[in-house]
Design a protein around this motif. Structure first.
Motif, PDB file in Angstrom:
ATOM      1  N   SER A  88       0.807  -1.216   0.000  1.00  0.00           N
ATOM      2  CA  SER A  88       0.000   0.000   0.000  1.00  0.00           C
ATOM      3  C   SER A  88       0.842   1.269   0.000  1.00  0.00           C
ATOM      4  CB  SER A  88      -0.945   0.024   1.207  1.00  0.00           C
ATOM      5  OG  SER A  88      -0.215   0.043   2.403  1.00  0.00           O
ATOM      6  N   TYR A 128      -3.073   3.491  -5.010  1.00  0.00           N
ATOM      7  CA  TYR A 128      -3.073   3.471  -3.543  1.00  0.00           C
ATOM      8  C   TYR A 128      -4.365   2.850  -3.013  1.00  0.00           C
ATOM      9  CZ  TYR A 128      -3.763   5.060   1.216  1.00  0.00           C
ATOM     10  OH  TYR A 128      -4.039   5.098   2.555  1.00  0.00           O
ATOM     11  N   MET A 129      -5.482   3.231  -3.579  1.00  0.00           N
ATOM     12  CA  MET A 129      -6.771   2.719  -3.103  1.00  0.00           C
ATOM     13  C   MET A 129      -6.921   1.226  -3.399  1.00  0.00           C
ATOM     14  SD  MET A 129      -9.164   5.954  -4.194  1.00  0.00           S
ATOM     15  CE  MET A 129     -10.488   5.705  -3.018  1.00  0.00           C
ATOM     16  N   SER A 131      -4.421  -0.911  -3.483  1.00  0.00           N
ATOM     17  CA  SER A 131      -3.460  -1.701  -2.712  1.00  0.00           C
ATOM     18  C   SER A 131      -3.490  -1.398  -1.223  1.00  0.00           C
ATOM     19  CB  SER A 131      -2.041  -1.436  -3.249  1.00  0.00           C
ATOM     20  OG  SER A 131      -1.749  -0.054  -3.216  1.00  0.00           O
ATOM     21  N   ARG A 132      -4.459  -0.598  -0.793  1.00  0.00           N
ATOM     22  CA  ARG A 132      -4.509  -0.157   0.603  1.00  0.00           C
ATOM     23  C   ARG A 132      -4.632  -1.344   1.565  1.00  0.00           C
ATOM     24  NH1 ARG A 132      -8.928   4.132   3.062  1.00  0.00           N
ATOM     25  NH2 ARG A 132      -7.965   4.381   5.118  1.00  0.00           N
ATOM     26  N   GLU A 133      -3.810  -1.321   2.576  1.00  0.00           N
ATOM     27  CA  GLU A 133      -3.833  -2.363   3.604  1.00  0.00           C
ATOM     28  C   GLU A 133      -3.138  -1.836   4.854  1.00  0.00           C
ATOM     29  OE1 GLU A 133       0.327  -4.601   2.446  1.00  0.00           O
ATOM     30  OE2 GLU A 133      -1.545  -5.441   1.713  1.00  0.00           O
ATOM     31  N   THR A 260     -13.372   0.412  -1.254  1.00  0.00           N
ATOM     32  CA  THR A 260     -12.197   1.252  -1.516  1.00  0.00           C
ATOM     33  C   THR A 260     -11.547   0.862  -2.831  1.00  0.00           C
ATOM     34  OG1 THR A 260     -11.793   1.501   0.855  1.00  0.00           O
ATOM     35  CG2 THR A 260      -9.966   2.009  -0.622  1.00  0.00           C
ATOM     36  N   LYS A 261     -11.448  -0.433  -3.065  1.00  0.00           N
ATOM     37  CA  LYS A 261     -10.851  -0.901  -4.321  1.00  0.00           C
ATOM     38  C   LYS A 261     -11.714  -0.531  -5.523  1.00  0.00           C
ATOM     39  CE  LYS A 261      -8.115  -4.723  -2.434  1.00  0.00           C
ATOM     40  NZ  LYS A 261      -7.867  -6.181  -2.438  1.00  0.00           N
TER      41      LYS A 261
END
Length: 277
Positions: A88, A128-129, A131-133, A260-261
């Motif tokens: 992320s 970013y959104m 892969s956000r974690e 989000t994704k």
């Protein structure tokens, strides 16, 4: 601009997305740098004869630089960045190579527009959104991701220079993997990774085919797209690769798609559309 002109870049994005999902299986079993070397090895073997028949010229120097920067240095730093700071953080910072490439393309005579710059920045947000974690942020990880972005941007620009110097897309793909392969061979030797065993374990798997499609056909299409629509627009279109990879991961390995994704997907689509307004 005709839709068909975007087809090579879009095809590249699909190939690279499929390959990125497939490589995960091999990186669970082998050192990522070993997998990176095997990608170069199998592709170089497959492209050696076609490249020899087509021929090389002085553009091969720039193609070799592209392989050194994008594949040997850039890809390796990206893998290390993920290890230190997570996807992320590493992914969106590394994808700043897109606006960087757009800027570098102006040095080669391509027009710079605010829409292109905005598109590149939006793609970074979308990545970013996607892969956000939950992850940690480390200075070393961020530095490696920034290094990745610079290496990828310079490497993609070298593809444009090789093309301007008349090097065929297939030959560009070959010299890139041949150069990176030699460097990664030395790195794996220093790390004492058992390459002979790794080759025996993968030569009859789908890894050779994936590598050839990824670094052979995918890169040849990328180089052709650069000739067709320019470097700036090509890197923007291929920037949808993380979005395609997320969709493929959903159906291939059952990864969950969150709100989000989905929002990140919309942002990337808007970003690419913006570049062509």
């Amino acid at each position: 601009m005709l839709i068909i002109n975007v087809a090579p870049a879009l095809s590249t994005a699909f190939i690279w997305a499929w390959a990125s999902v497939t490589y995960k299986d091999f990186m669970r079993k082998l050192n990522p740098l070993t997998v990176n070397f095997l990608r170069m090895l199998y592709t170089a073997i497959a492209l050696a004869i076609p490249a020899a028949l087509i021929g090389l010229n002085t553009g091969a120097i720039w193609g070799s630089l592209s392989g050194l920067l994008s594949l040997a240095i850039g890809d390796s730093m990206y893998l290390m960045s993920i290890n230190y700071t997570g996807v992320s953080v590493a992914a969106p910072i590394s994808y700043s190579y897109i606006p960087l490439s757009v800027l570098m393309a102006t040095l080669l005579g391509e027009p710079l527009t605010m829409l292109k710059v905005a598109s590149g920045l939006l793609i970074m947000l979308g990545v970013y959104m996607l892969s956000r974690e939950r992850t940690r942020v480390t200075l070393k990880g961020v530095a490696l991701a920034l290094g990745t972005a610079v290496a990828w941007a310079l490497g993609q620009t070298m593809i444009k220079v090789a093309d301007v110097n008349g090097l065929n897309p297939v030959s560009i793909a070959f010299v890139r993997v041949a150069t990176a392969g030699v460097i990664l061979l030395l790195i794996n030797h220093v790390m004492r990774n058992n390459l002979a065993t790794a080759i025996k374990e993968t030569v009859r798997t789908r890894l050779p085919l994936v590598a050839i499609l990824d670094l052979g056909l995918g890169v040849a299409l990328f180089a052709y797209s650069v000739n067709l629509i320019g470097l700036g627009l090509t890197v923007i279109v291929t920037g949808c690769m993380p979005l395609i990879a997320q969709v493929m991961a959903k159906f291939m390995i059952g990864e969950r798609i969150t709100l989000t994704k989905l929002t990140g997907a919309v942002v990337i689509v808007v970003a690419i559309t913006t570049a062509f307004l």
